[in-house]
Design a protein around this motif. Structure first.
Motif, PDB file in Angstrom:
ATOM      1  N   VAL A 107       1.607 -39.075-112.415  1.00  0.00           N
ATOM      2  CA  VAL A 107       1.367 -38.510-113.926  1.00  0.00           C
ATOM      3  C   VAL A 107       0.145 -37.908-114.003  1.00  0.00           C
ATOM      4  O   VAL A 107      -0.787 -38.005-113.157  1.00  0.00           O
ATOM      5  N   ALA A 108       0.399 -36.696-114.922  1.00  0.00           N
ATOM      6  CA  ALA A 108      -0.870 -35.658-114.723  1.00  0.00           C
ATOM      7  C   ALA A 108      -1.835 -36.657-115.687  1.00  0.00           C
ATOM      8  O   ALA A 108      -1.567 -37.008-117.078  1.00  0.00           O
ATOM      9  N   ASP A 128     -10.099 -37.885-119.298  1.00  0.00           N
ATOM     10  CA  ASP A 128     -10.948 -39.008-119.754  1.00  0.00           C
ATOM     11  C   ASP A 128     -11.854 -39.112-118.476  1.00  0.00           C
ATOM     12  O   ASP A 128     -11.278 -39.015-117.113  1.00  0.00           O
ATOM     13  N   GLU A 129     -13.082 -38.800-118.647  1.00  0.00           N
ATOM     14  CA  GLU A 129     -14.005 -38.909-117.398  1.00  0.00           C
ATOM     15  C   GLU A 129     -13.890 -40.247-116.571  1.00  0.00           C
ATOM     16  O   GLU A 129     -13.851 -40.208-115.197  1.00  0.00           O
ATOM     17  N   LEU A 130     -13.849 -41.284-117.185  1.00  0.00           N
ATOM     18  CA  LEU A 130     -13.680 -42.529-116.636  1.00  0.00           C
ATOM     19  C   LEU A 130     -12.485 -42.793-115.811  1.00  0.00           C
ATOM     20  O   LEU A 130     -12.488 -43.144-114.520  1.00  0.00           O
ATOM     21  N   SER A 173      -2.756 -40.636-122.661  1.00  0.00           N
ATOM     22  CA  SER A 173      -3.167 -40.653-123.896  1.00  0.00           C
ATOM     23  C   SER A 173      -3.985 -42.186-124.354  1.00  0.00           C
ATOM     24  O   SER A 173      -4.838 -42.212-125.259  1.00  0.00           O
ATOM     25  N   ALA A 174      -3.674 -43.018-123.495  1.00  0.00           N
ATOM     26  CA  ALA A 174      -4.369 -44.325-123.421  1.00  0.00           C
ATOM     27  C   ALA A 174      -4.028 -45.041-122.148  1.00  0.00           C
ATOM     28  O   ALA A 174      -3.340 -44.803-121.505  1.00  0.00           O
ATOM     29  N   PRO A 196      -9.336 -35.458-108.694  1.00  0.00           N
ATOM     30  CA  PRO A 196      -7.868 -35.529-109.058  1.00  0.00           C
ATOM     31  C   PRO A 196      -7.351 -35.097-110.100  1.00  0.00           C
ATOM     32  O   PRO A 196      -8.013 -35.309-111.294  1.00  0.00           O
ATOM     33  N   THR A 197      -6.114 -34.579-110.333  1.00  0.00           N
ATOM     34  CA  THR A 197      -5.474 -34.164-111.335  1.00  0.00           C
ATOM     35  C   THR A 197      -4.412 -35.259-111.796  1.00  0.00           C
ATOM     36  O   THR A 197      -3.924 -34.729-112.931  1.00  0.00           O
ATOM     37  N   HIS A 198      -4.056 -36.015-110.783  1.00  0.00           N
ATOM     38  CA  HIS A 198      -2.826 -36.831-110.968  1.00  0.00           C
ATOM     39  C   HIS A 198      -3.169 -38.102-110.453  1.00  0.00           C
ATOM     40  O   HIS A 198      -3.758 -38.221-109.687  1.00  0.00           O
TER      41      HIS A 198
END
Length: 124
Positions: free
Chosen positions: A106-107, A5-7, A112-113, A80-82
């Motif tokens: 957390v990656a 999610d970009e946001l 998911s939400a 960032p990835t995490h």
């Protein structure tokens, strides 16, 4: 999320670049609800290293976290990835585990939400 999610990436980038550890966030990852405050990766690593260093059994692992995160070799700012949570809990029913809050990584792609804010849990 196969495409992060970009946001959420923007929120994580703001935490990283601003150095703040005050952003409360709740995420769902693999069905687990994790709630807490985000920290910049460097701050998170430092705190984990401090905790491990004080442990007789886990002390040798402190150096793994104390090392600087692998840098961006290209010179470009990479997203960032995490997410790096501190004072965080996994929520299950009315129970927050651990009660005092833990350190979770957390990656972002696995979220998911999510929601801004720290969910409050209460014991019956």
């Amino acid at each position: 999320m196969s495409n992060p999610d970009e946001l959420l990436v923007a929120v994580s980038t703001a935490v990283e670049t601003g150095g703040s550890n005050q952003m409360s966030l709740t995420v769902v990852v693999g069905g687990a609800v994790i709630t807490g405050r985000l920290a910049p990766e460097a701050v998170w690593r430092e705190r984990v290293a401090e905790v491990l260093k004080d442990s007789d059994r886990l002390g040798p692992f402190a150096d793994v976290f104390a090392r600087k995160a692998p840098g961006n070799q290209s010179g470009r700012n990479e997203a960032p990835t995490h997410l790096h949570f501190h004072l965080a809990r996994i929520l299950q029913g009315t129970l927050g585990i651990p009660e005092t809050g833990g350190m979770y990584r957390v990656a972002i792609k696995d979220v998911s939400a999510w929601s801004i804010g720290d969910l409050i849990h209460s014991n019956p």
